[in-house]
Design a protein around this motif. Sequence first.
Motif, short mmCIF file in Angstrom:
data_model
loop_
_atom_site.label_atom_id
_atom_site.label_comp_id
_atom_site.label_asym_id
_atom_site.label_seq_id
_atom_site.Cartn_x
_atom_site.Cartn_y
_atom_site.Cartn_z
N PRO A 78 0.76 -1.24 0.00
CA PRO A 78 0.00 0.00 0.00
C PRO A 78 0.79 1.29 0.00
O PRO A 78 0.20 2.36 -0.13
CB PRO A 78 -0.83 -0.10 1.28
N GLY A 117 -1.89 4.02 -0.69
CA GLY A 117 -2.73 3.53 0.39
C GLY A 117 -2.70 4.39 1.62
O GLY A 117 -3.53 4.20 2.53
N MET A 128 -5.96 2.14 2.67
CA MET A 128 -5.32 0.89 3.06
C MET A 128 -4.67 0.95 4.44
O MET A 128 -3.89 0.08 4.81
CB MET A 128 -4.29 0.47 2.01
#
Length: 342
Positions: free
Chosen positions: A61, A65, A330
Motif C-alpha cells: 500500500p 494507500g 489501506m
Amino acid sequence: MTQKLINDGNAAVDEMLDGVMAAHGDLLQRHERAPRAIVARHGPRPGKVALVIGGGSGHEPTFLGFVGKGLADAAAIGNVFASPPPQPAVDAALATYGGAGVLFMYGNYAGDVMNFDMATELLELEGVEARTVLTTDDIASAPRDQRERRRGVAGNVFIFKAAGAAADLMMSLDEVERLARHANARTFTLGVALAPCSLPQTRRANFDIAAGEMEIGMGIHGEPGMRREALRPADAVVDEIMDAILAEMGAAKGDRVAVLVNSLGATPLMELYIMNRRVAQRLAEAGLIVHRTLVGPLCTSLEMAGASITLMHLDDELQRLLDHPCECAMYQQRRPGDADDR
C-alpha cells in the motif's frame, strides 16, 4: 517467466489505479489532468500544510494507500520501481494546497530526489512554498555516520504518519517539517530477502538467490544488501536484525517503541507473526515498552519473499502523532479508546 494475474504489463499501473478508484472512490480521487496524482477527498483544507508523498508503484500500500484524512493529502505515482515525473507531483500539490505550504516526503532515491526537486522549483514559480523531507530509515544502506545517504523503506509508514498527523493538527510548515525530520531520525529498519520479484513488463526475476539462501539488508528494489548466507531459523534472523537496530537506536530501559513487522510481498502473516513473537521477546528483554505493533504487508516489493522489521523510538510528541486518527484506503488509525464499528 513468472506468472501474474495481469493483462498488459505496460498497462498494469493504470489498471491498478482504476481498480483502486473502484474500491476506494469514497476516500480517493484522481486528478482530472493527471491520473497518476491521487488526491484525498477529505483532509485538504484552507490553512493546512499539504503533505504530498510519492514514488514508484509496486510497493503497495505504499504510497497511495496512505492518502486520506489525517495522513497524506496526495500521492504522485510512478511506474513500477520508477520515480513519478515532476508534473504529477506539482498537480497533486496544487490540488491540495491550502495556503500554508507544501511538504514533499519520499524515500531517498536518486530519481525521486531529482523529480521532486524539479516539482519544488515549479511550485515556487507559482508562488507556492514547498519543502522536502527524505526518509532514510534503512540501516543497511549506509553507515551510521552517513545516514543522509540511506534509503527510505518500510519506516515510511511511521514517518509519514507522524507528519500527516502534524499537518492534520494544523501545525505550521516549520513545525510539520521539524516533526517529519524528528520522526525520520528515530526510525530504523532492516530487512531480509528470500526470493526475488519480477516486473510486470518482463516477468523475469530481478535478482538471483539460490534455494536455502537469504540476503540480509537487500533493498526494496533488489539493491544489494549487507551479505548473503544460508537461510536460518526465524528467531536467529530476528535476533540479528534486532541486534543491529537496538544498537543504532540506543534506547534506555522504560523507553517506548512502535513496531512494524512488514512483508515484502510473498511472506505470509503466519511467518510475520512468528517473527513478531521473537521481536516482542527481545524488546521485553531490553526493558522497552511496545506502544503499538503493526504486522502485515505495508511496504512491499511486488511478490518478493522476505520481511523487514522497523522500530520507531517514541517520545511524547511522536506517540501523540502516531495515535492521531486517520482514514486512508489501506491504513486506518482509530483514536485510542474508540470502539470498533462491529
